[in-house]
Design a protein around this motif. Structure first.
Motif, PDB file in Angstrom:
ATOM      1  N   VAL A  62     -36.314 -30.695  10.922  1.00 41.92           N
ATOM      2  CA  VAL A  62     -34.966 -30.281  10.367  1.00 41.92           C
ATOM      3  C   VAL A  62     -34.361 -29.023  11.382  1.00 41.92           C
ATOM      4  CG1 VAL A  62     -33.590 -29.365   8.617  1.00 41.92           C
ATOM      5  CG2 VAL A  62     -35.304 -31.423   8.282  1.00 41.92           C
ATOM      6  N   LEU A  63     -33.409 -29.153  12.167  1.00 38.98           N
ATOM      7  CA  LEU A  63     -32.992 -27.908  13.070  1.00 38.98           C
ATOM      8  C   LEU A  63     -31.754 -27.405  12.613  1.00 38.98           C
ATOM      9  CD1 LEU A  63     -33.552 -29.725  16.377  1.00 38.98           C
ATOM     10  CD2 LEU A  63     -35.115 -28.428  15.131  1.00 38.98           C
ATOM     11  N   GLY A  64     -31.153 -28.026  11.583  1.00 39.91           N
ATOM     12  CA  GLY A  64     -29.865 -27.327  11.035  1.00 39.91           C
ATOM     13  C   GLY A  64     -29.625 -28.039   9.665  1.00 39.91           C
ATOM     14  N   SER A  65     -28.679 -27.289   8.955  1.00 39.53           N
ATOM     15  CA  SER A  65     -28.084 -27.887   7.670  1.00 39.53           C
ATOM     16  C   SER A  65     -26.630 -27.227   7.524  1.00 39.53           C
ATOM     17  CB  SER A  65     -29.061 -27.331   6.709  1.00 39.53           C
ATOM     18  OG  SER A  65     -28.608 -27.754   5.310  1.00 39.53           O
ATOM     19  N   TYR A  66     -25.869 -27.766   6.642  1.00 36.63           N
ATOM     20  CA  TYR A  66     -24.679 -27.547   6.407  1.00 36.63           C
ATOM     21  C   TYR A  66     -24.255 -28.153   5.116  1.00 36.63           C
ATOM     22  CZ  TYR A  66     -22.249 -32.014   7.519  1.00 36.63           C
ATOM     23  OH  TYR A  66     -21.552 -33.013   7.276  1.00 36.63           O
ATOM     24  N   TYR A  67     -23.362 -27.450   4.246  1.00 30.02           N
ATOM     25  CA  TYR A  67     -22.742 -27.967   3.061  1.00 30.02           C
ATOM     26  C   TYR A  67     -21.434 -27.961   3.219  1.00 30.02           C
ATOM     27  CZ  TYR A  67     -22.072 -23.270   1.041  1.00 30.02           C
ATOM     28  OH  TYR A  67     -21.665 -22.334   0.923  1.00 30.02           O
ATOM     29  N   ILE A  68     -20.612 -28.714   2.689  1.00 31.03           N
ATOM     30  CA  ILE A  68     -19.185 -28.836   2.447  1.00 31.03           C
ATOM     31  C   ILE A  68     -18.886 -29.084   0.916  1.00 31.03           C
ATOM     32  CG2 ILE A  68     -18.361 -29.733   4.633  1.00 31.03           C
ATOM     33  CD1 ILE A  68     -17.730 -32.342   3.795  1.00 31.03           C
ATOM     34  N   ARG A  69     -17.728 -28.325   0.580  1.00 25.86           N
ATOM     35  CA  ARG A  69     -17.223 -28.370  -0.822  1.00 25.86           C
ATOM     36  C   ARG A  69     -15.652 -28.275  -0.638  1.00 25.86           C
ATOM     37  NH1 ARG A  69     -19.076 -22.289  -2.419  1.00 25.86           N
ATOM     38  NH2 ARG A  69     -17.393 -21.212  -1.044  1.00 25.86           N
ATOM     39  N   ALA A  70     -15.118 -28.313  -2.003  1.00 24.91           N
ATOM     40  CA  ALA A  70     -13.690 -28.132  -2.043  1.00 24.91           C
ATOM     41  C   ALA A  70     -13.510 -26.650  -1.880  1.00 24.91           C
ATOM     42  CB  ALA A  70     -13.172 -28.468  -3.408  1.00 24.91           C
ATOM     43  N   ASN A  71     -12.512 -26.187  -1.122  1.00 24.26           N
ATOM     44  CA  ASN A  71     -12.319 -24.901  -0.712  1.00 24.26           C
ATOM     45  C   ASN A  71     -11.889 -24.353  -2.164  1.00 24.26           C
ATOM     46  OD1 ASN A  71     -12.104 -22.570   0.936  1.00 24.26           O
ATOM     47  ND2 ASN A  71      -9.920 -22.706   0.642  1.00 24.26           N
ATOM     48  N   GLN A  72     -11.136 -24.709  -2.963  1.00 26.96           N
ATOM     49  CA  GLN A  72     -10.577 -24.096  -4.247  1.00 26.96           C
ATOM     50  C   GLN A  72     -10.318 -25.414  -5.263  1.00 26.96           C
ATOM     51  OE1 GLN A  72      -9.898 -21.001  -4.399  1.00 26.96           O
ATOM     52  NE2 GLN A  72     -10.207 -20.563  -2.306  1.00 26.96           N
ATOM     53  N   LEU A  73     -10.374 -25.189  -6.647  1.00 26.83           N
ATOM     54  CA  LEU A  73     -10.221 -25.885  -7.549  1.00 26.83           C
ATOM     55  C   LEU A  73      -8.802 -26.310  -7.637  1.00 26.83           C
ATOM     56  CD1 LEU A  73     -12.500 -24.204 -10.015  1.00 26.83           C
ATOM     57  CD2 LEU A  73     -13.035 -25.942  -8.584  1.00 26.83           C
ATOM     58  N   GLY A  74      -8.482 -27.416  -8.434  1.00 29.63           N
ATOM     59  CA  GLY A  74      -7.088 -27.772  -8.706  1.00 29.63           C
ATOM     60  C   GLY A  74      -6.356 -28.085  -7.633  1.00 29.63           C
ATOM     61  N   PRO A  75      -5.045 -27.394  -7.207  1.00 30.92           N
ATOM     62  CA  PRO A  75      -4.392 -27.609  -6.361  1.00 30.92           C
ATOM     63  C   PRO A  75      -4.525 -27.427  -4.951  1.00 30.92           C
ATOM     64  CG  PRO A  75      -3.268 -26.358  -8.064  1.00 30.92           C
ATOM     65  CD  PRO A  75      -4.548 -26.600  -8.538  1.00 30.92           C
ATOM     66  N   GLY A  76      -5.691 -26.663  -5.018  1.00 29.92           N
ATOM     67  CA  GLY A  76      -6.449 -26.434  -3.641  1.00 29.92           C
ATOM     68  C   GLY A  76      -7.572 -27.350  -3.295  1.00 29.92           C
ATOM     69  N   ASP A  77      -7.753 -28.374  -4.052  1.00 27.66           N
ATOM     70  CA  ASP A  77      -9.216 -28.930  -3.874  1.00 27.66           C
ATOM     71  C   ASP A  77      -8.846 -30.159  -2.815  1.00 27.66           C
ATOM     72  OD1 ASP A  77      -7.539 -31.132  -5.143  1.00 27.66           O
ATOM     73  OD2 ASP A  77      -9.181 -31.409  -6.818  1.00 27.66           O
ATOM     74  N   HIS A  78      -7.936 -30.398  -2.086  1.00 32.29           N
ATOM     75  CA  HIS A  78      -7.791 -31.228  -1.195  1.00 32.29           C
ATOM     76  C   HIS A  78      -8.183 -30.633   0.177  1.00 32.29           C
ATOM     77  CE1 HIS A  78      -4.181 -28.786  -1.025  1.00 32.29           C
ATOM     78  NE2 HIS A  78      -3.722 -29.250   0.319  1.00 32.29           N
ATOM     79  N   VAL A  79      -8.549 -29.361   0.467  1.00 38.36           N
ATOM     80  CA  VAL A  79      -9.015 -28.671   1.395  1.00 38.36           C
ATOM     81  C   VAL A  79     -10.665 -28.437   1.202  1.00 38.36           C
ATOM     82  CG1 VAL A  79      -8.831 -26.649   2.906  1.00 38.36           C
ATOM     83  CG2 VAL A  79      -6.776 -27.521   1.922  1.00 38.36           C
TER      84      VAL A  79
END
Length: 163
Positions: A62-79
Motif C-alpha cells: 500500500v503506497l497511498g490512501s485517500y478518502y472522499i466524503r460530502a463537503n457539507q451536509l444538506g444543500p452542500g452534499d452534492h460536492v
C-alpha cells in the motif's frame, strides 16, 4: 510502478495506512489535523463512517490512501471533498495523480457533481501543482489560516472543479 491498483480500503490495511499518515501528521506541514494524534485516533478519523476510503497498492504494498466524503451536509452534499496521502518513499511516482483521477471517477459514481478542497496549504507546492494539473482551480485564498511549524502562518487555498 508495475501495476497500481486502486481499491476500497479494508481493516487489514490499517497498519499500512498508519505508516503513511504518521510522518505526515508529525511533520504538521499539510493537514489541519493534530500533530500528536496517536494511531487509534488518526485511523478512527480516516475511517470515519462518512468517509469512502481507498488505497493505492503496487506489488502488494500500500503506497497511498485517500478518502472522499460530502463537503457539507444538506444543500452542500452534492460536492465531494477529499484528503490524500502518499507514502514518503513512493512520492514522485504518480501515486497521488492516480488517486486524484480515481477519486473523481468515484465521486461521480457516488453522485457528486464537483470536488472541492477547503484547505490546500499554499506552501505545499506539489499538491497545488498536482491539483491544478488535474483541473482544480483556486477559487479562494485564506490568508494566514494554517500554522506551519517552520514558516509560521501561511495561506491556504480553496480549490474546486466540476466533475
Amino acid at each position: 510502478m508495475t501495476d497500481l491498483t486502486l481499491r476500497p480500503a479494508h481493516h487489514h490495511d490499517q497498519d499500512a495506512i498508519w505508516s503513511i499518515l504518521e510522518p505526515i501528521l508529525r511533520a504538521g506541514e499539510t493537514y489541519a489535523l493534530p500533530r500528536d494524534w496517536d494511531r487509534e485516533r488518526a485511523l478512527a478519523y480516516w475511517f470515519s463512517p462518512a468517509h469512502h476510503v481507498f488505497v493505492a497498492q503496487d506489488a502488494g504494498a500500500v503506497l497511498g490512501s485517500y478518502y472522499i466524503r460530502a463537503n457539507q451536509l444538506g444543500p452542500g452534499d452534492h460536492v465531494a471533498n477529499g484528503t490524500f496521502a502518499t507514502h514518503p518513499a513512493a512520492r514522485g511516482r504518480g501515486i497521488a495523480r492516480a488517486m486524484g483521477l480515481h477519486s473523481f471517477e468515484t465521486a461521480r459514481a457516488l453522485g457528486f457533481s464537483a470536488m472541492q478542497f477547503n484547505l490546500v496549504v499554499a506552501t505545499n507546492a506539489h499538491a497545488v501543482a498536482l491539483w491544478t494539473s488535474l483541473g482544480l482551480r483556486e477559487v479562494g485564498r485564506l490568508p494566514g489560516v494554517f500554522r506551519h511549524p517552520v514558516q509560521g502562518p501561511v495561506d491556504a487555498l480553496v480549490m474546486h472543479r466540476s466533475l
